[in-house]
Design an enzyme around this catalytic site. Structure first.
Site, PDB file in Angstrom:
ATOM      1  N   GLU A  77      94.665 -70.709  82.120  1.00 46.49           N
ATOM      2  CA  GLU A  77      94.123 -71.144  80.883  1.00 46.49           C
ATOM      3  C   GLU A  77      92.814 -72.312  81.525  1.00 46.49           C
ATOM      4  OE1 GLU A  77      96.609 -73.402  77.902  1.00 46.49           O
ATOM      5  OE2 GLU A  77      95.740 -75.565  78.634  1.00 46.49           O
TER       6      GLU A  77
ATOM      7  N   TYR B 248     108.191 -74.817  73.081  1.00 45.43           N
ATOM      8  CA  TYR B 248     108.359 -75.668  73.778  1.00 45.43           C
ATOM      9  C   TYR B 248     109.695 -75.850  74.594  1.00 45.43           C
ATOM     10  CZ  TYR B 248     104.135 -77.609  71.356  1.00 45.43           C
ATOM     11  OH  TYR B 248     102.837 -77.397  71.211  1.00 45.43           O
TER      12      TYR B 248
HETATM   13  C1  LIG Z   1     100.213 -73.566  75.450  1.00 46.87           C
HETATM   14  C2  LIG Z   1      99.739 -74.688  74.569  1.00 46.87           C
HETATM   15  C3  LIG Z   1      98.272 -74.641  74.629  1.00 46.87           C
HETATM   16  C4  LIG Z   1      97.991 -75.833  73.653  1.00 46.87           C
HETATM   17  N1  LIG Z   1      96.367 -75.968  73.720  1.00 46.87           N
HETATM   18  C5  LIG Z   1      96.027 -77.053  73.048  1.00 46.87           C
HETATM   19  C6  LIG Z   1      94.323 -77.277  72.630  1.00 46.87           C
HETATM   20  O1  LIG Z   1      93.800 -76.499  73.187  1.00 46.87           O
HETATM   21  N2  LIG Z   1      94.087 -78.238  72.128  1.00 46.87           N
HETATM   22  C7  LIG Z   1      94.831 -79.272  71.628  1.00 46.87           C
HETATM   23  O2  LIG Z   1      94.332 -79.995  71.153  1.00 46.87           O
HETATM   24  N3  LIG Z   1      96.228 -79.065  71.815  1.00 46.87           N
HETATM   25  C8  LIG Z   1      96.733 -78.248  72.488  1.00 46.87           C
HETATM   26  N4  LIG Z   1      98.206 -77.882  72.827  1.00 46.87           N
HETATM   27  C9  LIG Z   1      98.948 -79.103  72.167  1.00 46.87           C
HETATM   28  C10 LIG Z   1      99.543 -78.856  70.889  1.00 46.87           C
HETATM   29  O3  LIG Z   1      98.271 -78.778  70.044  1.00 46.87           O
HETATM   30  C11 LIG Z   1     100.390 -79.967  70.277  1.00 46.87           C
HETATM   31  O4  LIG Z   1     101.546 -79.887  71.266  1.00 46.87           O
HETATM   32  C12 LIG Z   1     100.742 -80.231  68.854  1.00 46.87           C
HETATM   33  O5  LIG Z   1     101.470 -81.738  68.969  1.00 46.87           O
HETATM   34  C13 LIG Z   1     101.691 -79.097  68.133  1.00 46.87           C
HETATM   35  O6  LIG Z   1     100.941 -78.056  68.065  1.00 46.87           O
HETATM   36  P1  LIG Z   1     102.049 -76.724  67.663  1.00 46.87           P
HETATM   37  O7  LIG Z   1     100.888 -75.617  67.435  1.00 46.87           O
HETATM   38  O8  LIG Z   1     103.091 -76.447  68.522  1.00 46.87           O
HETATM   39  O9  LIG Z   1     102.412 -77.246  66.205  1.00 46.87           O
HETATM   40  P2  LIG Z   1     103.532 -76.943  65.347  1.00 46.87           P
HETATM   41  O10 LIG Z   1     104.136 -75.304  65.683  1.00 46.87           O
HETATM   42  O11 LIG Z   1     102.988 -77.181  63.931  1.00 46.87           O
HETATM   43  O12 LIG Z   1     104.717 -77.902  65.566  1.00 46.87           O
HETATM   44  C14 LIG Z   1     104.473 -79.396  65.422  1.00 46.87           C
HETATM   45  C15 LIG Z   1     105.861 -79.961  65.218  1.00 46.87           C
HETATM   46  O13 LIG Z   1     106.052 -79.746  63.974  1.00 46.87           O
HETATM   47  C16 LIG Z   1     107.379 -79.172  63.617  1.00 46.87           C
HETATM   48  N5  LIG Z   1     107.144 -78.379  62.672  1.00 46.87           N
HETATM   49  C17 LIG Z   1     106.688 -77.023  62.761  1.00 46.87           C
HETATM   50  N6  LIG Z   1     106.566 -76.467  61.639  1.00 46.87           N
HETATM   51  C18 LIG Z   1     107.231 -77.428  60.545  1.00 46.87           C
HETATM   52  C19 LIG Z   1     107.574 -77.566  59.182  1.00 46.87           C
HETATM   53  N7  LIG Z   1     107.233 -76.461  58.386  1.00 46.87           N
HETATM   54  N8  LIG Z   1     108.337 -78.574  58.763  1.00 46.87           N
HETATM   55  C20 LIG Z   1     108.651 -79.514  59.420  1.00 46.87           C
HETATM   56  N9  LIG Z   1     108.228 -79.746  60.806  1.00 46.87           N
HETATM   57  C21 LIG Z   1     107.634 -78.650  61.353  1.00 46.87           C
HETATM   58  C22 LIG Z   1     107.894 -78.663  65.001  1.00 46.87           C
HETATM   59  O14 LIG Z   1     109.119 -78.607  65.222  1.00 46.87           O
HETATM   60  C23 LIG Z   1     106.993 -79.696  66.069  1.00 46.87           C
HETATM   61  O15 LIG Z   1     107.999 -80.778  66.233  1.00 46.87           O
HETATM   62  C24 LIG Z   1      98.489 -76.985  73.261  1.00 46.87           C
HETATM   63  C25 LIG Z   1     100.010 -76.697  73.577  1.00 46.87           C
HETATM   64  C26 LIG Z   1     100.601 -75.710  74.308  1.00 46.87           C
HETATM   65  C27 LIG Z   1     102.090 -75.587  74.436  1.00 46.87           C
END
Ligand SMILES: Cc1cc2nc3c(=O)[nH]c(=O)nc-3n(C[C@H](O)[C@H](O)[C@H](O)COP(=O)(O)OP(=O)(O)OC[C@H]3O[C@@H](n4cnc5c(N)ncnc54)[C@H](O)[C@@H]3O)c2cc1C
Length: 295
Positions: A15, A142
């Site tokens: 990355e 996570y």
């Molecule tokens: C490999 C990796 C790369 C990343 N790259 C970037 C990047 O390039 N740019 C950036 O800004 N950030 C990046 N992040 C950080 C990421 O954007 C954050 O961790 C963000 O807070 C959550 O993203 P997610 O896609 O996991 O969200 P989600 O999958 O939507 O989850 C977020 C939270 O919401 C909860 N949730 C999910 N669906 C629901 C639902 N239907 N109802 C209620 N709760 C729900 C989950 O349990 C979790 O607590 C990265 C993280 C990782 C692990």
């Protein structure tokens, strides 16, 4: 579409982040020049993280894909956006032959930021509804649960929702404790999630990084890591040496525990990657050969 994950297990991926603001992309391409020499299966490019330019994500992912002929993955966040914004970026990715996306929600500053998407699953569904299987979609996971999640069970429930939408593979948040990762992976598999889980590894190269990382994602820091950071913290070169050695051993151990992929958070430090690569290469290829022969 042929995908790297169909060919090589465990996969080996990197990355990088694009430059901030409208700074030149020259330095980033110099990093990519070095990274491609380690034969990664893909290089992913962050989106908006740490204030990095979003336009550059598309440009650099496209450069990786088209100029270097390495699979380029564009991270894409949906927080604070509209469907029209997302469609616009997806069209640009498609126009640039970038077919791999890591679909994310992005970090929330406050609930009112949300926009038209509330969770990454809604972004994944949107991509699938609009483009079918044109894009291969990756999602985040996570091992120590997402910091906002009410419980591990709740987080895993929502992870399953993302997987059921047909994501290609999961890329994990960074972690330092392999036992935690492996115990969590068992819970994931017990839910029937079958996608490959690629382990996110961030080498520690400076003492200050540890507190930042813990604040950002709540990763557990093993006593051994705390000790070398405390002991050598006043000397950055020594912390970096110890951090590279730790990440190398961590990866070797994960490979022995049959991890499906290693994703290095390179922080654009090609020299750190070179050192880790030298330490893991023979183990990685031994493992790949064994997995291939078992098929
Ligand atoms: C490999 C990796 C790369 C990343 N790259 C970037 C990047 O390039 N740019 C950036 O800004 N950030 C990046 N992040 C950080 C990421 O954007 C954050 O961790 C963000 O807070 C959550 O993203 P997610 O896609 O996991 O969200 P989600 O999958 O939507 O989850 C977020 C939270 O919401 C909860 N949730 C999910 N669906 C629901 C639902 N239907 N109802 C209620 N709760 C729900 C989950 O349990 C979790 O607590 C990265 C993280 C990782 C692990």
């Amino acid at each position: 579409m042929e995908n790297f994950l169909d060919k090589l297990t465990p996969s080996y991926t990197f990355e990088i982040f694009p430059p901030k603001g409208n700074k030149s992309t020259e330095g980033t391409y110099a990093v990519i020049d070095s990274l491609v020499s380690f034969n990664p299966d893909l290089i992913s490019v962050t989106y908006g993280a740490g204030g990095s330019s979003r336009d550059n994500t598309v440009e650099i992912a496209s450069g990786i894909q088209n100029k270097y002929k390495v699979c380029g993955v564009a991270h894409l966040t949906c927080v604070g956006t509209t469907k029209a914004d997302i469609k616009n970026i997806l069209e640009r990715l498609k126009g640039n032959n970038v077919k791999n996306i890591l679909a994310l929600r992005g970090d929330l500053k406050d609930e009112s930021d949300l926009g038209e998407f509330h969770h990454a699953s809604e972004l994944i569904k949107f991509i699938k509804d609009e483009y079918g299987d044109y894009f291969d979609v990756f999602a985040a996971c996570y091992p120590e649960k997402h910091p906002e999640a009410k419980s591990m069970e709740d987080d895993l429930f929502h992870l399953k929702e993302k997987c059921d939408l047909g994501v290609k593979a999961l890329i994990s948040q960074l972690f330092f404790d392999n036992d935690i990762f492996c115990q969590w992976r068992e819970k994931v598999r017990a839910l029937g999630i079958k996608q490959p889980i690629i382990a996110g590894i961030m080498p520690i190269t400076a003492a200050a990084q540890i507190s930042k990382v813990v604040e950002m994602c709540g990763a557990s820091v093993p006593e051994r890591v705390r000790r070398f950071v405390n002991e050598y913290g006043h000397h950055q070169g020594a912390v970096k040496e110890a951090g590279i050695a730790y990440a190398t051993e961590q990866i070797i151990d994960l490979l022995a525990r049959n991890v499906e992929g290693i994703h290095l958070y390179t922080m654009n430090q090609a020299d750190t990657v070179r050192r880790i690569d030298a330490g893991i290469r023979s183990v990685l290829y031994t493992k790949r050969y064994a997995v291939y022969n078992d098929r």
